[in-house]
Design a protein around this motif. Structure first.
Motif, short mmCIF file in Angstrom:
data_model
loop_
_atom_site.label_atom_id
_atom_site.label_comp_id
_atom_site.label_asym_id
_atom_site.label_seq_id
_atom_site.Cartn_x
_atom_site.Cartn_y
_atom_site.Cartn_z
N PHE A 1 19.37 6.66 8.79
CA PHE A 1 18.58 6.42 10.25
C PHE A 1 17.09 7.49 9.88
CE2 PHE A 1 17.00 8.20 13.67
CZ PHE A 1 17.06 7.33 15.16
N GLY A 2 16.47 6.92 10.55
CA GLY A 2 14.39 7.60 9.75
C GLY A 2 14.25 7.37 9.33
N PRO A 3 13.54 7.85 8.01
CA PRO A 3 12.68 7.74 7.17
C PRO A 3 13.32 7.13 6.32
CG PRO A 3 12.01 10.02 8.32
CD PRO A 3 13.19 9.24 8.50
N VAL A 4 12.74 6.31 5.53
CA VAL A 4 13.43 5.99 3.64
C VAL A 4 13.10 6.82 2.73
CG1 VAL A 4 13.49 3.91 2.00
CG2 VAL A 4 13.33 3.31 4.67
N PHE A 5 12.06 6.78 3.15
CA PHE A 5 11.42 8.05 1.68
C PHE A 5 10.63 9.76 2.17
CE2 PHE A 5 10.31 3.69 -0.37
CZ PHE A 5 11.73 3.53 -1.02
N VAL A 6 12.13 10.17 1.86
CA VAL A 6 12.24 11.76 2.20
C VAL A 6 11.81 12.10 1.12
CG1 VAL A 6 13.33 10.82 4.59
CG2 VAL A 6 14.55 11.88 2.70
N ARG A 7 11.71 13.40 1.64
CA ARG A 7 11.53 15.14 0.34
C ARG A 7 13.37 15.35 -0.06
NH1 ARG A 7 6.66 18.96 2.21
NH2 ARG A 7 5.21 17.24 2.00
N THR A 8 13.76 15.92 -1.26
CA THR A 8 14.31 16.58 -1.61
C THR A 8 14.53 18.17 -2.40
OG1 THR A 8 13.85 15.41 -4.12
CG2 THR A 8 15.25 14.29 -2.34
N SER A 9 15.53 18.16 -1.95
CA SER A 9 15.78 19.55 -2.13
C SER A 9 15.21 20.07 -3.36
CB SER A 9 17.14 20.28 -1.90
OG SER A 9 17.96 19.65 -2.74
N SER B 1 6.75 5.58 12.53
CA SER B 1 7.39 4.59 11.55
C SER B 1 5.62 3.69 11.44
CB SER B 1 8.65 3.46 12.52
OG SER B 1 8.74 2.91 11.64
N GLY B 2 6.81 3.18 9.93
CA GLY B 2 5.04 1.56 9.93
C GLY B 2 6.29 0.23 9.87
N GLY B 3 7.38 0.22 10.28
CA GLY B 3 7.96 -0.36 9.73
C GLY B 3 9.32 -0.42 9.33
N TRP B 4 9.90 -1.24 9.53
CA TRP B 4 11.26 -1.17 8.60
C TRP B 4 11.81 -2.35 8.61
CZ3 TRP B 4 9.92 -3.38 13.42
CH2 TRP B 4 10.27 -4.79 14.32
N PHE B 5 13.23 -2.58 7.48
CA PHE B 5 14.00 -3.38 6.63
C PHE B 5 14.54 -4.15 7.13
CE2 PHE B 5 15.47 0.48 4.86
CZ PHE B 5 16.86 -0.03 4.52
N ASP B 6 15.75 -5.22 6.65
CA ASP B 6 16.81 -5.75 6.55
C ASP B 6 16.98 -6.36 5.17
OD1 ASP B 6 17.60 -5.95 9.17
OD2 ASP B 6 15.97 -7.64 9.98
N VAL B 7 18.34 -6.04 4.51
CA VAL B 7 18.38 -6.48 3.08
C VAL B 7 19.97 -8.11 3.77
CG1 VAL B 7 19.81 -5.55 1.43
CG2 VAL B 7 18.52 -4.13 2.16
N PHE B 8 19.15 -9.01 2.59
CA PHE B 8 19.76 -9.71 2.84
C PHE B 8 21.29 -9.96 1.35
CE2 PHE B 8 16.44 -10.69 5.59
CZ PHE B 8 17.40 -11.22 7.14
N ASP B 9 21.65 -11.04 1.02
CA ASP B 9 22.46 -11.54 -0.12
C ASP B 9 21.15 -11.41 -1.18
OD1 ASP B 9 24.59 -10.81 0.99
OD2 ASP B 9 25.18 -13.98 1.04
N ARG C 1 0.71 -1.43 -0.17
CA ARG C 1 -0.39 -0.55 0.22
C ARG C 1 0.95 1.05 0.12
NH1 ARG C 1 -2.00 -3.98 3.37
NH2 ARG C 1 -3.95 -4.78 3.25
N ARG C 2 0.52 2.79 -0.24
CA ARG C 2 1.07 3.79 -0.47
C ARG C 2 1.99 3.81 0.50
NH1 ARG C 2 -3.10 8.11 -2.43
NH2 ARG C 2 -4.45 8.43 -0.79
N SER C 3 0.67 4.26 1.77
CA SER C 3 1.25 3.70 2.82
C SER C 3 2.25 3.32 3.81
CB SER C 3 -0.14 4.39 3.99
OG SER C 3 -0.88 2.75 3.92
N GLU C 4 2.46 1.55 3.72
CA GLU C 4 2.95 1.26 3.78
C GLU C 4 4.73 1.53 3.19
OE1 GLU C 4 0.22 -3.04 4.55
OE2 GLU C 4 1.55 -2.39 2.00
N ILE C 5 4.62 2.03 2.11
CA ILE C 5 6.17 2.30 1.82
C ILE C 5 5.98 4.03 1.85
CG2 ILE C 5 6.57 3.60 -0.98
CD1 ILE C 5 4.11 2.06 -2.54
N VAL C 6 5.25 4.86 2.96
CA VAL C 6 6.28 5.91 2.95
C VAL C 6 6.61 5.62 3.95
CG1 VAL C 6 5.08 7.32 1.07
CG2 VAL C 6 4.31 7.22 2.91
N SER C 7 6.08 5.40 4.66
CA SER C 7 5.46 5.36 6.55
C SER C 7 7.40 4.00 6.69
CB SER C 7 5.15 4.24 7.52
OG SER C 7 4.28 2.59 6.41
N LEU C 8 7.92 3.22 5.64
CA LEU C 8 9.18 3.17 6.32
C LEU C 8 9.93 3.40 6.93
CD1 LEU C 8 9.57 0.17 3.39
CD2 LEU C 8 9.21 -0.03 5.82
#
Length: 340
Positions: free
Chosen positions: A238-246, A187-195, A170-177
């Motif tokens: 650290f913090g939100p994954v998807f943020v605004r840019t300048s 926060s609506g969740g977090w992630f772990d990266v594996f091979d 869902r779009r809310s799940e994307i931006v709350s990561l």
């Protein structure tokens, strides 16, 4: 949320009241609370126009089933110059009223005959099959991603589209990561990266769930690679994954993106990629939304249905089938199985 009248206030208790209020607000999403507030504002305005306030004072305190039945009938008939509302919208408005009354200490019984029979009649007369958003299929998402530049903003939007598509998010799940657990209060969740991929741990609409997103066949189409590229060049650890840019697109800012950005991004890239170009622009925009990503995964992934159901976080296979815009509906032929 307040102390009982027979309990004397204190610094500790007052702080607990504030804490309880915060938890109560967290019981529903911001979008849901906003919708419920609008439902209440529209209902109280209707009461004022109909003169119900003359009997109830400044606010309709007691939930009168008779008046609410009349309100539902007004919404469905579109009287007074207002357009008639869809059955799903009327049902949602009623849920909003029930929630608002509950916050004021009153119980609104939807099964009362004045409400239940009117609503049943509205559904019988006006109900229509749901209008589904168009699914974004594999060739579509690749064309959409190809329209994005390779500056910082383009890297971010590429990661949003690919991650949302591959995860059926869902779009809310994307931006709350967030990058890590407990990085931010909202926060609506977090992630772990594996091979072999990334694991998303999401506090979703239906509760906590895990979403596994494997690596793609190439870096150009890999959602995990796109996520890593965005985080690396945006210097986000650290913090939100998807943020605004300048404004010049050279720096990542701290503020989290709104979920409406995902919807706007989908519509813009659909137009830029020329998807459904045979239709007028306005019709094309109306066909696609954030749900198009979830429908796209459900429609494109040629795997056992239960894996799609798990990825989307659905509690039933029937709900998953609603998202599948293309599938072999007659793969199981009960007519032949019954001997005909």
């Amino acid at each position: 949320m307040s102390l009982p009248s027979f309990v004397a206030g204190s610094g500790t208790l007052d702080r607990l009241v504030d804490t309880a209020r915060d938890y109560a607000r967290a019981a529903a999403s911001d979008n849901t609370l906003k919708a419920y507030a609008q439902d209440w504002a529209q209902f109280t305005r209707w009461c004022r126009l109909k003169g119900w306030y003359d009997q109830c004072g400044t606010e309709p305190q007691l939930p009168s089933p008779e008046m609410i039945g009349l309100y539902l009938a007004d919404l469905a008939s579109g009287s007074g110059g207002s357009p008639a509302l869809a059955v799903s919208t009327i049902d949602r408005r009623l849920s909003g009223l029930a929630w608002n009354y509950a916050q004021r200490g009153f119980a609104l019984d939807r099964k009362t005959r004045h409400i239940a029979t009117v609503l049943a009649g509205i559904k019988r007369r006006h109900a229509r099959p749901p209008v589904q958003k168009e699914a974004i299929l594999a060739e579509d998402i690749l064309a959409m991603v190809a329209t994005l530049p390779f500056d910082l903003r383009g890297l971010r939007d590429r990661a949003i589209l690919l991650l949302g598509y591959a995860g059926g998010l869902r779009r809310s799940e994307i931006v709350s990561l967030d990058v890590h657990k407990d990085d931010t209060p909202d926060s609506g969740g977090w992630f772990d990266v594996f091979d072999k991929g990334t694991l998303l741990i999401l506090n979703a609409k239906t509760g906590w769930r895990e979403v596994e997103i494997g690596r793609g066949s190439s870096d150009q189409t890999c959602p995990v690679h796109a996520l890593e590229q965005w985080l690396h060049f945006a210097k986000i650890d650290f913090g939100p994954v998807f943020v605004r840019t300048s404004r010049d697109g050279t720096r990542a800012l701290e503020k989290r993106l709104n979920d409406k950005h995902v919807a706007r991004l989908i519509k813009r890239t659909v137009l830029d990629a020329g998807i459904r170009s045979e239709l007028p622009e306005q019709d094309r925009l109306a066909l696609f939304s954030g749900h198009s990503l979830r429908a796209g995964l459900a429609s494109s992934a040629e795997v056992d249905e239960r894996y799609v159901q798990k990825q989307l976080g659905h509690t039933s296979a029937e709900m998953t089938r609603r998202y599948q815009r293309r599938r072999d509906r007659f793969r199981v032929n009960l007519t032949k199985a019954a001997g005909l």
